[in-house]
Design a protein around this motif. Structure first.
Motif, PDB file in Angstrom:
ATOM      1  N   GLU A   1      13.296  -3.178 -22.029  1.00 51.49           N
ATOM      2  CA  GLU A   1      12.526  -3.375 -23.023  1.00 51.49           C
ATOM      3  C   GLU A   1      12.306  -4.959 -23.407  1.00 51.49           C
ATOM      4  OE1 GLU A   1       9.814  -2.125 -25.693  1.00 51.49           O
ATOM      5  OE2 GLU A   1      10.786  -0.978 -24.412  1.00 51.49           O
TER       6      GLU A   1
ATOM      7  N   ARG B   1       9.948  -5.757 -20.359  1.00 54.10           N
ATOM      8  CA  ARG B   1       8.520  -5.364 -20.655  1.00 54.10           C
ATOM      9  C   ARG B   1       7.676  -6.000 -21.919  1.00 54.10           C
ATOM     10  NH1 ARG B   1      11.139  -0.171 -20.834  1.00 54.10           N
ATOM     11  NH2 ARG B   1      10.844   0.891 -18.863  1.00 54.10           N
ATOM     12  N   LEU B   2       8.280  -6.416 -22.811  1.00 54.02           N
ATOM     13  CA  LEU B   2       7.795  -7.405 -24.008  1.00 54.02           C
ATOM     14  C   LEU B   2       7.274  -8.545 -23.408  1.00 54.02           C
ATOM     15  CD1 LEU B   2      10.066  -6.525 -27.055  1.00 54.02           C
ATOM     16  CD2 LEU B   2       7.843  -5.466 -26.482  1.00 54.02           C
TER      17      LEU B   2
ATOM     18  N   ASP C   1       4.267  -8.105 -21.494  1.00 49.79           N
ATOM     19  CA  ASP C   1       3.131  -7.883 -22.474  1.00 49.79           C
ATOM     20  C   ASP C   1       2.664  -9.201 -23.107  1.00 49.79           C
ATOM     21  OD1 ASP C   1       2.906  -5.273 -21.971  1.00 49.79           O
ATOM     22  OD2 ASP C   1       4.196  -4.771 -23.771  1.00 49.79           O
ATOM     23  N   GLU C   2       3.687  -9.863 -23.668  1.00 48.52           N
ATOM     24  CA  GLU C   2       3.342 -11.348 -24.282  1.00 48.52           C
ATOM     25  C   GLU C   2       2.599 -12.175 -23.462  1.00 48.52           C
ATOM     26  OE1 GLU C   2       6.029 -14.821 -27.052  1.00 48.52           O
ATOM     27  OE2 GLU C   2       6.822 -12.911 -26.049  1.00 48.52           O
TER      28      GLU C   2
ATOM     29  N   HIS D   1       0.784 -11.378 -20.857  1.00 52.51           N
ATOM     30  CA  HIS D   1      -0.645 -10.784 -20.524  1.00 52.51           C
ATOM     31  C   HIS D   1      -1.357 -11.367 -21.901  1.00 52.51           C
ATOM     32  CE1 HIS D   1      -3.720  -7.956 -19.550  1.00 52.51           C
ATOM     33  NE2 HIS D   1      -3.657  -7.658 -20.765  1.00 52.51           N
ATOM     34  N   ARG D   2      -0.939 -11.131 -23.144  1.00 53.42           N
ATOM     35  CA  ARG D   2      -1.659 -11.516 -24.220  1.00 53.42           C
ATOM     36  C   ARG D   2      -2.205 -13.146 -24.180  1.00 53.42           C
ATOM     37  NH1 ARG D   2       1.935  -8.139 -27.037  1.00 53.42           N
ATOM     38  NH2 ARG D   2       3.017  -9.932 -27.635  1.00 53.42           N
TER      39      ARG D   2
ATOM     40  N   GLU E   1      -5.057  -6.627 -16.616  1.00 54.17           N
ATOM     41  CA  GLU E   1      -4.383  -5.593 -16.856  1.00 54.17           C
ATOM     42  C   GLU E   1      -3.643  -4.887 -15.582  1.00 54.17           C
ATOM     43  OE1 GLU E   1      -3.786  -3.507 -19.487  1.00 54.17           O
ATOM     44  OE2 GLU E   1      -5.061  -4.682 -20.906  1.00 54.17           O
TER      45      GLU E   1
ATOM     46  N   LYS F   1      -0.633  -6.975 -15.163  1.00 47.91           N
ATOM     47  CA  LYS F   1       0.416  -6.396 -16.077  1.00 47.91           C
ATOM     48  C   LYS F   1       1.058  -5.276 -15.645  1.00 47.91           C
ATOM     49  CE  LYS F   1      -0.432  -4.360 -19.807  1.00 47.91           C
ATOM     50  NZ  LYS F   1      -1.171  -3.924 -21.285  1.00 47.91           N
TER      51      LYS F   1
ATOM     52  N   LYS G   1       5.266  -5.299 -14.911  1.00 49.97           N
ATOM     53  CA  LYS G   1       6.190  -4.262 -15.249  1.00 49.97           C
ATOM     54  C   LYS G   1       6.957  -3.690 -14.381  1.00 49.97           C
ATOM     55  CE  LYS G   1       4.341  -3.584 -19.826  1.00 49.97           C
ATOM     56  NZ  LYS G   1       3.758  -2.618 -20.906  1.00 49.97           N
TER      57      LYS G   1
ATOM     58  N   GLN H   1       1.760 -12.417 -12.402  1.00 49.72           N
ATOM     59  CA  GLN H   1       0.856 -12.701 -13.461  1.00 49.72           C
ATOM     60  C   GLN H   1       0.135 -13.673 -13.301  1.00 49.72           C
ATOM     61  OE1 GLN H   1       3.344 -10.665 -16.800  1.00 49.72           O
ATOM     62  NE2 GLN H   1       1.418 -10.301 -17.630  1.00 49.72           N
TER      63      GLN H   1
END
Length: 786
Positions: A424, A427-428, A431-432, A434-435, A470, A473, A477, A767
């Motif tokens: 987890e 994955r976070l 995501d971070e 990616h943002r 996307e 990302k 993951k 990424q």
């Protein structure tokens, strides 16, 4: 009302002009802007608790949606974005949440707000409550209802967040009863601090009906309306309201025109109360007109700057067109060349943000050094490595028990379960990042001057880049999850081998410490015994030389040969024959010394020796008389000679007795479970048995570690002559399991540290690096030129 609607259209045009001057897309600026965008249509209500701010705003909305009264005191900022929809009836209210619309009633909305405000009763909640409503009665304004200025939550920072905005109209609400003391009003003072020239301030005197009998208050209200009040109020436009007209209309909601009727009734009531006041400053319609006038003034100040900027922007565009050439831009080839040129400009800006950390680029490294390792450290290892949880997992493993062998299967299951938690945070982290990359794409596009001239093309570039991110990302993951799964799938067997080796090494060190302590006690006790039976001293300063002399002389028949020494005669010494373990048919002659105080019986090969070859703890033994077994016949002369040398022939007399342990499986001395001895005479035998039996029958406290039911004790004679030493006790299963779980936790923490270092590498590869190459290649190949 028409004046406000015209200003709303003008506000949209001014917002588009501002976005154009800033090289921003109008749609993106609207979607990414704050809820209080720069539209010159923001109205902020200021006043103390009970001033009637919410009632005034309800009058503007046309529906009693805001709670009023004591139970409805505003405790958090409430922002209401109003949109006028002429197709709705005067009773309808449409609540918009994102892209969805829902029809609600004023009472339901009011009760919902009242519940949320009651949860903020502590006065510490600063979160804004935001509503977006469509009605047919409200002007297109953004109304902000702030908590009372005399509440604890209202500090300077909150006031400045809302009141200091240059496009916000300040609505100072003062109840009519406080009109005579208007100079001391805190709301008026705050408005003067934020708007010194009062170019965006409107004063509202509320609750006129409640002060109808107070002539002093009415006189002060009329003076304010005529701009004849204190100097601080002379440059402010004032309006008088009852404030409860909407509530009255909601009660009389039987007809479609109940609101219009209520507003007219309010105006007539104000005229009857304030007979000398201007009629243009009475009622809700007067308030709407005053707001429109103030907003128009603010826009007039801004329009010249916007026009000047647009003219300059137009000239820049014309110069750029001349530089590029009209034929190139109008032709298909020119369009493609221009598009590629803009893509290259965007690429330069994007790489500059990513590689140098400009803009949001620094947040990528900040994520690797901050949020991600912090999330890894916050994994609940304590809960998973709690001894009860470890015990449960180990017992659930098939066929393993911790006190037999290393519970490898259960520990492997524990490792896999804990490492699963690392997915987890990984994955976070993806995501971070990616943002951050999406923000960099938007920032790069906005900072590319050429893309600002072609908003549709800029939107397409951002859409293509975001779509590529996307995909990256998803790949990232999969990569980070695979890293965690690799660690979970294979736990090196060497770890469990080392686990057992460390356990054995730890046990060996503990045994060495125990044996070292036991040897010190044995050496001290043996030294005391040797001194007591030494030929030189008797332990009391007296000489025992006569013992040696007497023992060297032949004993007379019928006399005992035992020697006694010590102050109380506690030392007894003499020769005994001991059954040999090497020769089943032979006896060996040994010098035995008995210390009745210590309860020890030691022996040496010769009387002159100072160190015992064996020591017996008599308290743990039994002594008994036994019948002598038949000895085998002597085979040759040599055996006869040895037998004669070893001592007198005991044949024909029963001189044998046995010493054995009280615990069946314990040894008496060295490896002997029993010790068979033969005295030199019947008198010696009787004396030995009497003294040994006396010591063996003494009841002393049980040694520490001894089993109360006759089980194995913690002390036992060893073959090296130690008096007392510790034997290895059985391992405590729970203690062993706790130790092994600590070792496994060390391994898991090492793996988590490794993941904390390797996951960022995977994120950068999948990424960041791909966005620097593959995303831009995909951009070049995907741009449409239609």
């Amino acid at each position: 009302m028409d004046a406000i609607e015209e200003l709303s259209q003008l506000s949209d045009s001014m917002r588009q002009a501002s976005a154009l001057l800033a090289d921003e897309d109008v749609d993106e600026a609207a979607s990414s802007s704050s809820r209080r965008a720069s539209t010159f249509l923001n109205v902020v209500a200021l006043g103390n608790v009970g001033a009637g701010k919410s009632a005034v705003l309800n009058s503007l909305i046309g529906h009693p949606v805001l709670p009023t009264g004591e139970n409805g005191a505003t405790r958090s900022p409430i922002s209401i974005d109003l949109q006028k929809d002429g197709s709705l009836s005067s009773k309808s209210i449409i609540l918009q949440i994102d892209s969805k619309s829902q029809q609600v009633s004023a009472s339901a909305l009011r009760h919902s707000l009242q519940d949320r405000l009651s949860k903020s009763a502590s006065g510490k909640n600063r979160d804004e409550i935001y509503l977006k409503l469509r009605t047919s009665t409200a002007p297109p304004l953004k109304l902000i209802d702030l908590p009372g200025l005399d509440q604890r939550i209202m500090d300077d920072s909150m006031v400045s967040d809302y009141a200091e905005r240059n496009d916000a109209i300040l609505l100072v609400v003062v109840p009519a009863a406080q009109a005579p003391e208007i100079s001391s009003s805190r709301a008026l003072r705050v408005a003067k601090e934020c708007d010194g020239e009062s170019t965006r301030t409107i004063g509202v005197i509320s609750k006129i009906d409640q002060a109808a009998s107070d002539q002093k208050a009415l006189a002060a209200v009329q003076a304010l309306l005529l701009n004849q009040g204190p100097p601080k109020t002379a440059d402010i436009q004032w309006v008088a309201l009852i404030g409860q007209s909407v509530s009255i209309a909601s009660v009389q909601s039987g007809s479609e025109n109940s609101l219009e009727t209520a507003w007219k009734a309010e105006s007539e009531s104000l005229k009857s109360i304030l007979t000398g006041a201007p009629q243009s400053k009475l009622g809700r319609v007067a308030l709407v007109d005053a707001l429109a006038q103030q907003i128009r003034k603010r826009m007039k100040v801004r329009i010249p700057n916007l026009l000047s900027g647009l003219q300059g922007k137009s000239q820049i565009v014309q110069d750029e067109l001349v530089r590029l050439g009209e034929q190139m831009v109008s032709s298909s080839e020119g369009t493609k060349a221009l598009a590629l040129e803009l893509c290259r400009e965007f690429e330069d800006k994007f790489l500059q943000h990513v590689t140098t950390g400009e803009g949001s680029g620094w947040k990528i490294v900040a994520s690797f050094e901050g949020n991600f390792p912090n999330r890894m450290k916050q994994l609940p290892l304590e809960r998973h490595f709690d001894i009860n949880n470890v015990k449960r997992i180990v017992l659930e493993a098939d066929g393993y028990q911790p006190y037999l062998i290393s519970p490898e299967k259960g520990l492997r299951s524990l490792i896999k379960g804990v490492l699963e938690l690392a997915k987890e945070p990984a994955r976070l982290c993806v995501d971070e990042v990616h943002r951050v990359l999406v923000d960099i794409v938007s920032a790069s596009a906005n900072s590319t001057p050429g893309l600002g001239r072609y908003p549709p093309f800029k939107r397409e570039v951002i859409a293509i880049a975001t779509s590529a991110l996307e995909g990256f990302k998803g790949e990232a993951k999969k990569m980070v999850v695979a890293l965690v799964d690799m660690e979970r799938a294979f736990v090196p067997p060497q770890h469990f081998i080392r686990l057992v080796q460390r356990r054995m090494e730890r046990q060996r060190r503990e045994d060495e410490l125990k044996n070292r302590s036991s040897r010190k006690g044995h050496d001290a006790e043996q030294s005391i015994l040797n001194r007591a039976t030494s030929p030189q001293t008797d332990g009391q300063g007296g000489s025992l030389k006569s013992l040696k002399d007497k023992s060297s002389q032949p004993e007379k028949e019928g006399e005992g040969s035992l020697k006694v020494a010590g102050a109380e005669g506690e030392i007894t010494a003499g020769f005994l024959l001991k059954r040999s373990v090497k020769k089943s048919d032979g006896w060996t002659k040994r010098w035995f010394v008995l210390n009745e105080k210590s309860g020890k019986l030691g022996y040496t090969k010769k009387q002159e020796e100072r160190h015992f070859r064996g020591v017996i703890t008599l308290e743990e033994c039994n002594v008994e008389d036994i019948v002598e077994e038949e000895e085998p016949p002597v085979k040759d002369k040599k055996d006869k000679k040895d037998k004669k040398a070893n001592g007198p022939d005991p044949k024909g007399s029963n001189l044998v007795f046995k010493i054995s342990s009280k615990v069946p499986y314990k040894t008496v001395v060295k490896t002997h479970g029993t010790l068979i001895l033969k005295a030199e005479s019947a008198a010696d035998k009787a004396q030995w048995i009497s003294k040994i039996s006396k010591i063996a029958q003494i009841s002393r406290p049980q040694p520490r570690g001894a089993s109360p039911d006759g089980g194995p004790t913690m002390r036992q004679s060893l073959s090296d002559g130690s008096l007392d030493t510790m034997v290895r006790r059985p391992a405590d299963p729970e203690e062993e399991l706790r130790w092994m779980s600590q070792e496994v936790r060390g391994y898991v923490e090492a793996v988590l540290n490794s993941l904390a270092a390797n996951v960022p590498k995977a994120v950068v590869l999948c990424q960041v690096e791909k966005s620097k190459e593959d995303m831009l290649n995909q951009l070049y190949s995907s741009v449409r030129f239609d």
